[in-house]
Design a protein around this motif. Structure first.
Motif, PDB file in Angstrom:
ATOM      1  N   THR A 183       0.863  -1.176   0.000  1.00  0.00           N
ATOM      2  CA  THR A 183       0.000   0.000   0.000  1.00  0.00           C
ATOM      3  C   THR A 183       0.898   1.224   0.000  1.00  0.00           C
ATOM      4  O   THR A 183       2.116   1.110  -0.154  1.00  0.00           O
ATOM      5  CB  THR A 183      -0.941  -0.008   1.215  1.00  0.00           C
ATOM      6  N   ARG A 210      -4.644  11.167   3.357  1.00  0.00           N
ATOM      7  CA  ARG A 210      -4.168   9.817   3.051  1.00  0.00           C
ATOM      8  C   ARG A 210      -4.854   9.338   1.773  1.00  0.00           C
ATOM      9  O   ARG A 210      -6.085   9.209   1.722  1.00  0.00           O
ATOM     10  CB  ARG A 210      -4.470   8.865   4.219  1.00  0.00           C
ATOM     11  N   GLU A 211      -4.036   9.060   0.760  1.00  0.00           N
ATOM     12  CA  GLU A 211      -4.581   8.649  -0.526  1.00  0.00           C
ATOM     13  C   GLU A 211      -5.085   7.214  -0.465  1.00  0.00           C
ATOM     14  O   GLU A 211      -4.568   6.381   0.283  1.00  0.00           O
ATOM     15  CB  GLU A 211      -3.522   8.792  -1.613  1.00  0.00           C
ATOM     16  N   LEU A 225      -8.754  11.814   6.113  1.00  0.00           N
ATOM     17  CA  LEU A 225      -7.860  12.934   6.381  1.00  0.00           C
ATOM     18  C   LEU A 225      -7.988  13.329   7.845  1.00  0.00           C
ATOM     19  O   LEU A 225      -9.002  13.074   8.489  1.00  0.00           O
ATOM     20  CB  LEU A 225      -8.157  14.121   5.459  1.00  0.00           C
ATOM     21  N   ASP A 254       0.090  12.396   2.138  1.00  0.00           N
ATOM     22  CA  ASP A 254       1.062  11.347   2.466  1.00  0.00           C
ATOM     23  C   ASP A 254       2.459  11.926   2.633  1.00  0.00           C
ATOM     24  O   ASP A 254       3.455  11.368   2.170  1.00  0.00           O
ATOM     25  CB  ASP A 254       1.047  10.253   1.401  1.00  0.00           C
ATOM     26  N   THR A 256      -3.596  16.596   7.105  1.00  0.00           N
ATOM     27  CA  THR A 256      -2.878  15.454   6.533  1.00  0.00           C
ATOM     28  C   THR A 256      -3.869  14.574   5.770  1.00  0.00           C
ATOM     29  O   THR A 256      -4.860  14.104   6.335  1.00  0.00           O
ATOM     30  CB  THR A 256      -2.173  14.636   7.624  1.00  0.00           C
ATOM     31  N   ARG A 291     -10.861  13.699  12.566  1.00  0.00           N
ATOM     32  CA  ARG A 291     -10.711  12.826  11.399  1.00  0.00           C
ATOM     33  C   ARG A 291     -11.984  12.837  10.561  1.00  0.00           C
ATOM     34  O   ARG A 291     -13.094  12.730  11.085  1.00  0.00           O
ATOM     35  CB  ARG A 291     -10.369  11.408  11.834  1.00  0.00           C
ATOM     36  N   LEU A 346      -9.226   9.870  -1.850  1.00  0.00           N
ATOM     37  CA  LEU A 346      -8.739   9.792  -0.474  1.00  0.00           C
ATOM     38  C   LEU A 346      -9.490   8.738   0.327  1.00  0.00           C
ATOM     39  O   LEU A 346     -10.685   8.510   0.115  1.00  0.00           O
ATOM     40  CB  LEU A 346      -8.902  11.147   0.218  1.00  0.00           C
ATOM     41  N   GLU A 347      -8.787   8.139   1.275  1.00  0.00           N
ATOM     42  CA  GLU A 347      -9.450   7.221   2.192  1.00  0.00           C
ATOM     43  C   GLU A 347      -9.832   7.914   3.490  1.00  0.00           C
ATOM     44  O   GLU A 347     -10.798   7.532   4.138  1.00  0.00           O
ATOM     45  CB  GLU A 347      -8.575   6.006   2.473  1.00  0.00           C
ATOM     46  N   ARG A 384       3.902   4.961   4.018  1.00  0.00           N
ATOM     47  CA  ARG A 384       3.689   6.026   5.004  1.00  0.00           C
ATOM     48  C   ARG A 384       3.834   5.450   6.403  1.00  0.00           C
ATOM     49  O   ARG A 384       3.590   4.257   6.621  1.00  0.00           O
ATOM     50  CB  ARG A 384       2.309   6.656   4.843  1.00  0.00           C
TER      51      ARG A 384
END
Length: 677
Positions: free
Chosen positions: A20, A143-144, A120, A95, A141, A37, A117-118, A23
């Motif tokens: 994956t 996260r892809e 942030l 990331d 931040t 989140r 994105l999954e 990170r």
């Protein structure tokens, strides 16, 4: 959903290697600070990332305008209503790679679509810590996506068509993630009513972006290589004015997550190349015609950087678990603006300007957290060195090439020390309390240092003598989460020293040194380190699950911010920073009416704010309501309909020196189809 971040669970064994994105996982220290989140469920209901972020209290978009209509130079974002600016006072990382433009600091939001994105995290305050320069009011931040996929195709009023998607798949030992966006819109006219004239034109949009990420395993670590490109072309709301922002990026990251009693690490390198073309015009008093005033035809800029981190988790240390991280990072930017200006007769430009330079910042940090039973203690220390070098400004006549101005700015440099300390305690019964103190900094951008700009009849001069603005703050909070009820409250105090503010120097019609002629109804401003900004604030969040099918959520923030201009800008002392509302609030209702039908309402309120530093241009308070309905044909196929600004409220987003208001988008109806796997 939107939720506070709980303390992470420490792994107890070496995890199975999953290919994956490379990170490090979120640090255990994050839970001691104010972190919110946003997961894929919330992101899937927004077509723009900056609009999804507005669901978090005190997220400030400059001039209340989203990326659907905002000029690229005003797509900055700030956390907490301390002093929003076009450059933004928040660091945005995908990331680990900054998305902030290397020339101006703003964010071209089409670089990262919600579909790609999954999740942030919105980290309010918390200081520079492991994030580095630019994390003044906080860090976002991203996260892809690392698995699955989504495609959203929609159409909306005023010629809007959008297709965006992201998909991940395996090709042998390699994982491939491809994301893309294409969007067009005829836009809306921001000036409405009797004050509007023939010179007012729509904010049309033509946007596209694409990204490719390849992941593979390197023993127990992962390697990711990512390439992306983007371009936005849009109208600026006045006849003869347009803006085009484009760029591409490349990054390579290798990382290994730490185990329960072992090491993890990250190595990352990245490069961003961007360009901006942006034209402006003066407008007659009756808004019937415009005259070209400035043509910024090329602004090439390059940003590149490196970062490295070593993290260790120790499962048994002083009766608890210790996690520490040592790291270093460096960022380098260079760029210049090229523009035509001075058009006294309206027959054509007579002068050309080149201005630019280089900036650099490099730092090292140590950050750590210790947790045991109900306690979490976190802290860190950071040292950075910044440099502004090679600054220049050249102005020539177009006809003969004669030199009108040829300046070389002195090189400047300095050091900044940042620190943070926080504690969180689980009080039992679903309650948790926390307290934190922190500091951070943001160096001036190349845009602020070297590029003057114009909006309508207002002119703002650059200032190559700007130094970094710094922030220090303290806060405390209390949260509750049990039996479907979640709420949290935070009280904070922040102070920005050497705040970079656009300071009014005079009003037109008049001719000023360097800036030239300012028309009637316009003002001349200059970016200055204008004293300090003090802000007290309260943030409230709440969510309630009435049943398995119905949930409510609400958030509110109050911020009392005030400028002390000192001797450099005494006229600002006692005033509120521009674009900083005192109150903002959101509320939402989600109802899963049947297994297939879901209905949602989202309301947003914002109190009045000022459009200028002298608090003379007032933007009225605004309330908007958005509605959305989704029909699930299958678990992976959803038809949706949305009405943004359902009651067609006129939301003021700008005001000229003559009192003419600009407005946000009117009611917009959309329909779309979302596929996922």
């Amino acid at each position: 959903m939107i939720q506070d971040v709980p303390p992470p669970v420490t792994p107890t064994a070496l995890p199975e290697i999953v290919v994956t994105a490379a990170r490090l996982p979120p640090a255990a220290a994050d839970a001691a600070f104010s972190v919110v989140r946003i997961d894929e469920t919330v992101l899937s209901q927004s077509s723009r990332l900056d609009e999804a972020l507005r669901s978090v209290p005190a997220v400030s978009l400059f001039r209340r305008t989203s990326s659907a209509a905002a000029n690229p130079t005003t797509q900055g974002i700030s956390l907490r209503a301390i002093a929003p600016s076009g450059a933004g006072r928040t660091l945005v990382l995908l990331d680990g790679v900054p998305l902030n433009d290397p020339f101006g600091g703003w964010v071209i939001w089409s670089q990262a679509t919600p579909e790609s994105l999954e999740s942030l995290d919105v980290i309010r305050g918390a200081g520079s810590g492991p994030y580095g320069a630019g994390a003044l009011t906080g860090t976002i931040t991203l996260r892809e996506r690392g698995k699955g996929g989504a495609l959203d195709v929609s159409a909306s009023e005023r010629g809007g068509v959008r297709a965006a998607g992201s998909a991940s798949t395996r090709v042998g030992p390699v994982a491939v993630t491809l994301s893309g966006l294409r969007e067009v819109s005829d836009g809306y006219v921001p000036m409405r009513g009797p004050a509007a004239g023939a010179a007012d034109t729509p904010l049309d949009l033509d946007s596209r972006s694409a990204a490719l990420r390849v992941d593979t395993a390197l023993g127990q670590a992962n390697l990711s290589v990512r390439a992306a490109t983007w371009e936005e072309d849009r109208g600026s709301g006045l006849a003869g004015t347009r803006a085009n922002a484009s760029g591409h990026s490349l990054s390579a990251t290798a990382a290994q997550a730490p185990t329960a009693n072992g090491y993890g690490w990250r190595l990352q390198a990245w490069r961003i190349d961007s360009n901006l073309a942006n034209s402006s015009a003066s407008v007659t008093a009756d808004r019937s015609t415009t005259t070209p005033a400035n043509d910024q035809f090329k602004t090439p800029a390059t940003g590149w950087g490196l970062n490295a981190a070593l993290r260790r988790r120790m499962a048994d240390f002083a009766g608890g678990r210790l996690e520490w991280e040592l790291g270093a990072d460096a960022r380098f930017n260079d760029g210049e603006t090229n523009e035509l200006f001075t058009n006294p007769s309206g027959a054509g430009f007579t002068r050309i300007r080149r201005a630019g330079g280089e900036t650099a910042v490099a730092g090292a940090y140590v950050d750590a957290s210790w947790s045991a039973a109900e306690w979490l203690v976190a802290g860190g220390l950071r040292l950075d060195r910044w440099e502004n070098t090679g600054g220049f400004r050249q102005e020539n006549t177009l006809a003969t090439g004669a030199i009108l101005l040829n300046e070389s700015d002195p090189d400047r440099s300095g050091e900044v020390v940042s620190a943070r300390l926080a504690v969180r305690r689980d009080l039992g019964g679903g309650y948790a309390a926390r307290a934190a103190a922190y500091s951070g900094f943001r160096p001036a951008t190349l845009n602020e240092l070297h590029r003057p700009f114009r909006v309508g009849n207002d002119i703002t001069e650059a200032n190559a003598a700007l130094t970094p603005e710094t922030l220090k703050g303290v806060e405390t909070g209390l949260a509750f989460d049990r039996d479907g009820i979640r709420w949290g409250t935070s009280v904070f105090w922040n102070q920005i020293e050497d705040a970079i503010v656009n300071v009014t120097l005079g009003a037109g019609p008049a001719t000023f040194p360097r800036a030239g002629f300012v028309p009637a109804g316009g003002v001349l401003r200059q970016r200055q380190n204008a004293g300090t900004i003090d802000a007290w604030g309260v943030e409230l969040t709440g969510a309630l699950d009435l049943s398995s099918a119905v949930s409510l959520n609400a958030a509110a923030s109050w911020t009392d911010a005030e400028i002390d201009g000192g001797s450099s800008a005494a006229q600002l002392t006692g005033l509120r920073p521009a674009q900083a509302p005192e109150w903002s609030a959101t509320a939402g209702l989600d109802w899963r009416a049947t297994d297939r039908l879901t209905l949602a309402l989202a309301a947003r309120y914002e109190s009045s704010r000022f459009d200028d530093d002298l608090n003379s241009r007032v933007l009225d308070a605004a309330v908007t309501l958005d509605a959305r309905a989704e029909w699930a044909f299958t678990p992976n196929t959803t038809l949706w309909m949305a009405a943004d600004n359902l009651f067609d409220e006129d939301v003021e987003v700008s005001e000229t020196g003559t009192g003419v208001a600009g407005y946000g988008p009117p009611r917009t109806l959309s329909v779309g189809l979302r596929l996922s796997y």
